[in-house]
Design a protein around this motif. Structure first.
Motif, mmCIF file in Angstrom:
data_model
loop_
_atom_site.group_PDB
_atom_site.id
_atom_site.type_symbol
_atom_site.label_atom_id
_atom_site.label_comp_id
_atom_site.label_asym_id
_atom_site.label_seq_id
_atom_site.Cartn_x
_atom_site.Cartn_y
_atom_site.Cartn_z
ATOM 1 N N ARG A 1 35.706 45.138 43.274
ATOM 2 C CA ARG A 1 35.578 46.538 42.848
ATOM 3 C C ARG A 1 36.386 47.446 43.772
ATOM 4 O O ARG A 1 36.303 47.344 44.994
ATOM 5 C CB ARG A 1 34.120 46.972 42.846
ATOM 6 C CG ARG A 1 33.897 48.418 42.394
ATOM 7 C CD ARG A 1 32.467 48.861 42.612
ATOM 8 N NE ARG A 1 31.531 48.138 41.769
ATOM 9 C CZ ARG A 1 31.203 48.499 40.528
ATOM 10 N NH1 ARG A 1 31.748 49.605 40.006
ATOM 11 N NH2 ARG A 1 30.344 47.786 39.829
ATOM 12 N N GLY A 2 37.182 48.319 43.182
ATOM 13 C CA GLY A 2 37.966 49.271 43.959
ATOM 14 C C GLY A 2 39.235 48.703 44.567
ATOM 15 O O GLY A 2 39.989 49.437 45.215
ATOM 16 N N LEU B 1 37.270 40.165 35.779
ATOM 17 C CA LEU B 1 36.583 41.460 35.745
ATOM 18 C C LEU B 1 35.348 41.386 34.854
ATOM 19 O O LEU B 1 34.269 41.888 35.207
ATOM 20 C CB LEU B 1 37.531 42.546 35.243
ATOM 21 C CG LEU B 1 38.679 42.942 36.170
ATOM 22 C CD1 LEU B 1 39.592 43.957 35.484
ATOM 23 C CD2 LEU B 1 38.154 43.522 37.476
ATOM 24 N N LEU C 1 32.668 44.134 35.692
ATOM 25 C CA LEU C 1 33.513 45.280 35.996
ATOM 26 C C LEU C 1 34.449 45.575 34.839
ATOM 27 O O LEU C 1 34.687 44.727 33.983
ATOM 28 C CB LEU C 1 34.332 45.019 37.268
ATOM 29 C CG LEU C 1 33.545 44.668 38.536
ATOM 30 C CD1 LEU C 1 34.500 44.262 39.644
ATOM 31 C CD2 LEU C 1 32.679 45.840 38.965
ATOM 32 N N SER C 2 35.019 46.768 34.838
ATOM 33 C CA SER C 2 36.022 47.148 33.845
ATOM 34 C C SER C 2 37.335 47.425 34.564
ATOM 35 O O SER C 2 37.399 47.470 35.802
ATOM 36 C CB SER C 2 35.575 48.390 33.077
ATOM 37 O OG SER C 2 35.621 49.535 33.918
ATOM 38 N N LYS C 3 38.388 47.651 33.780
ATOM 39 C CA LYS C 3 39.690 47.981 34.373
ATOM 40 C C LYS C 3 39.610 49.264 35.183
ATOM 41 O O LYS C 3 40.387 49.470 36.124
ATOM 42 C CB LYS C 3 40.748 48.093 33.281
ATOM 43 C CG LYS C 3 41.095 46.789 32.604
ATOM 44 C CD LYS C 3 42.271 46.934 31.656
ATOM 45 C CE LYS C 3 41.928 47.809 30.461
ATOM 46 N NZ LYS C 3 43.046 47.869 29.482
ATOM 47 N N GLN C 4 38.695 50.144 34.811
ATOM 48 C CA GLN C 4 38.554 51.418 35.527
ATOM 49 C C GLN C 4 37.929 51.243 36.912
ATOM 50 O O GLN C 4 37.997 52.150 37.750
ATOM 51 C CB GLN C 4 37.709 52.388 34.694
ATOM 52 C CG GLN C 4 38.409 52.955 33.462
ATOM 53 C CD GLN C 4 38.684 51.912 32.401
ATOM 54 O OE1 GLN C 4 37.808 51.083 32.109
ATOM 55 N NE2 GLN C 4 39.886 51.915 31.830
ATOM 56 N N ASP C 5 37.327 50.077 37.138
ATOM 57 C CA ASP C 5 36.687 49.829 38.430
ATOM 58 C C ASP C 5 37.653 49.291 39.480
ATOM 59 O O ASP C 5 37.277 49.116 40.641
ATOM 60 C CB ASP C 5 35.539 48.824 38.265
ATOM 61 C CG ASP C 5 34.404 49.380 37.433
ATOM 62 O OD1 ASP C 5 34.045 50.555 37.634
ATOM 63 O OD2 ASP C 5 33.884 48.650 36.565
ATOM 64 N N VAL C 6 38.892 48.994 39.058
ATOM 65 C CA VAL C 6 39.902 48.470 39.973
ATOM 66 C C VAL C 6 41.224 49.174 39.679
ATOM 67 O O VAL C 6 41.333 49.943 38.733
ATOM 68 C CB VAL C 6 40.077 46.940 39.810
ATOM 69 C CG1 VAL C 6 38.787 46.211 40.135
ATOM 70 C CG2 VAL C 6 40.554 46.599 38.403
#
Length: 351
Positions: free
Chosen positions: A148-149, A168, A173-178
């Motif tokens: 994440r991040g 992911l 997680l989503s693409k927005q989380d990385v």
């Protein structure tokens, strides 16, 4: 044959062609039905030529002497990987190519209808995964949740890119989380990007895993398992090629030889290491032996039912994450060839 463009340029063109591809594939049902009903002949007409992009396995077919059993002319193309193979298909410069499970999906999304004609997996696929997640020196990642991040190397349209999306998903997680950083996965680009801190995480495979850990481990670099199956390997061809009876028959014969050459590699590891990895690829014997030991044995199934179900899961995830139209995994396979490779092993072994 047309020159191979820069992989990043081709990927951009690929994504830009998605809308055109969906239109082109909209009317594929009738041609698919006609193809499925067309019988495969055993004899290959004289004068048939098949252009094959299967760089590594070409050597096994030649070293084993199995190439002498082909009754048609084979032209070997210096092509590997999804982007190069699709470009060659588009230019009518290639009849059959060797890839993982993502290029056959993207071929349909970009207006190049293709069919899988042979499939290979790995026995004990989690113990013999193709990729591990490379972690940059000093980056605190020990589990999938820790990404994440982080900045993650990403190659759309290739197996490594799909693996990132699957990782992911597994981590919740989503693409927005990385932060996905688009990089071509050629040669050791990912290893260099990790070492120079261009990215924090990247899927790296083969001997690059060993080299990355050996070279940068003292600085805190490492790799971790992703815990997912990443083992599909396919031969696929444009439907326009498969619609030609002579080439369809030649492909059937090639698939038989392809399967036997896998068994030859497994039965002659020392010769394969010395002649291919050392003399052809310039690796050390130690590196070659590491690759062989970490590859495991090839699983060439007589039924594709389970493989198609797994492929559907990948398609559904990619369609959701990329905004492309869902496909039926069944439509990616030419089931006339389903048992050809396995039958060849049952009948004749490795020669």
């Amino acid at each position: 044959m047309s020159s191979i463009v820069d992989r990043r340029t081709f990927l951009s063109a690929t994504l830009g062609a998605v809308a055109l591809g969906l239109t082109a594939c909209a009317g594929d049902d009738e041609p698919d039905a006609a193809l499925a009903a067309a019988p495969l002949t055993d004899s290959v007409p004289k004068g048939t030529v098949l252009t094959v992009g299967d760089k590594e396995h070409q050597k096994a077919i030649e070293f084993s002497g199995l190439v002498d059993s082909l009754t048609f002319e084979v032209k070997w193309a210096n092509i590997s990987g999804g982007p190069q193979t699709l470009e060659a298909f588009r230019a009518d410069a290639l009849d059959i190519g060797a890839v993982a499970d993502i290029p056959p999906i993207h071929s349909h999304w970009t207006g190049i209808p293709t069919k899988i004609v042979a499939s290979r997996f790995r026995q004990d696929p989690l113990d013999h995964a193709i990729y591990r997640l490379g972690i940059a020196p000093g980056v605190a990642v020990t589990t999938l949740a820790d990404i994440r991040g982080k900045r993650i190397a990403y190659s759309p349209g290739q197996a490594q890119g799909a693996l990132v999306l699957r990782v992911l998903h597994k981590a919740g997680l989503s693409k927005q989380d990385v932060e996905l950083v688009e990089l071509p996965s050629t040669n050791d680009v990912y290893g260099t990007a990790l070492a120079s801190h261009q990215v924090d995480v990247a899927p790296i495979g083969g001997v690059q895993i060993k080299r990355y850990e050996s070279k940068y481990g003292k600085d805190g670099a490492k790799t971790i398992p992703h815990g997912l199956r990443d083992d599909p390997g396919h031969l696929y061809a444009p439907t326009s090629v498969l619609a030609e009876p002579a080439k369809a028959a030649a492909i059937r014969q090639y698939v038989r030889v392809w399967a036997k050459a896998w068994r030859w590699r497994e039965a002659h590891p020392d010769e394969w290491i010395e002649r291919y990895y050392v003399k052809d690829q310039g690796l050390t014997t130690e590196d070659g032996r590491w690759i062989v030991e970490n590859t495991g044995l090839a699983d060439i199934p007589a039924s594709w039912t389970d493989a198609i179900a797994r492929h559907q899961e990948t398609i559904d995830l990619l369609a959701k994450e990329t905004g492309n139209k869902p496909l039926k995994a069944e439509d990616l396979y030419d089931r006339r060839y389903e048992s050809v490779a396995a039958d060849a092993l049952t009948a004749g072994g490795a020669g």
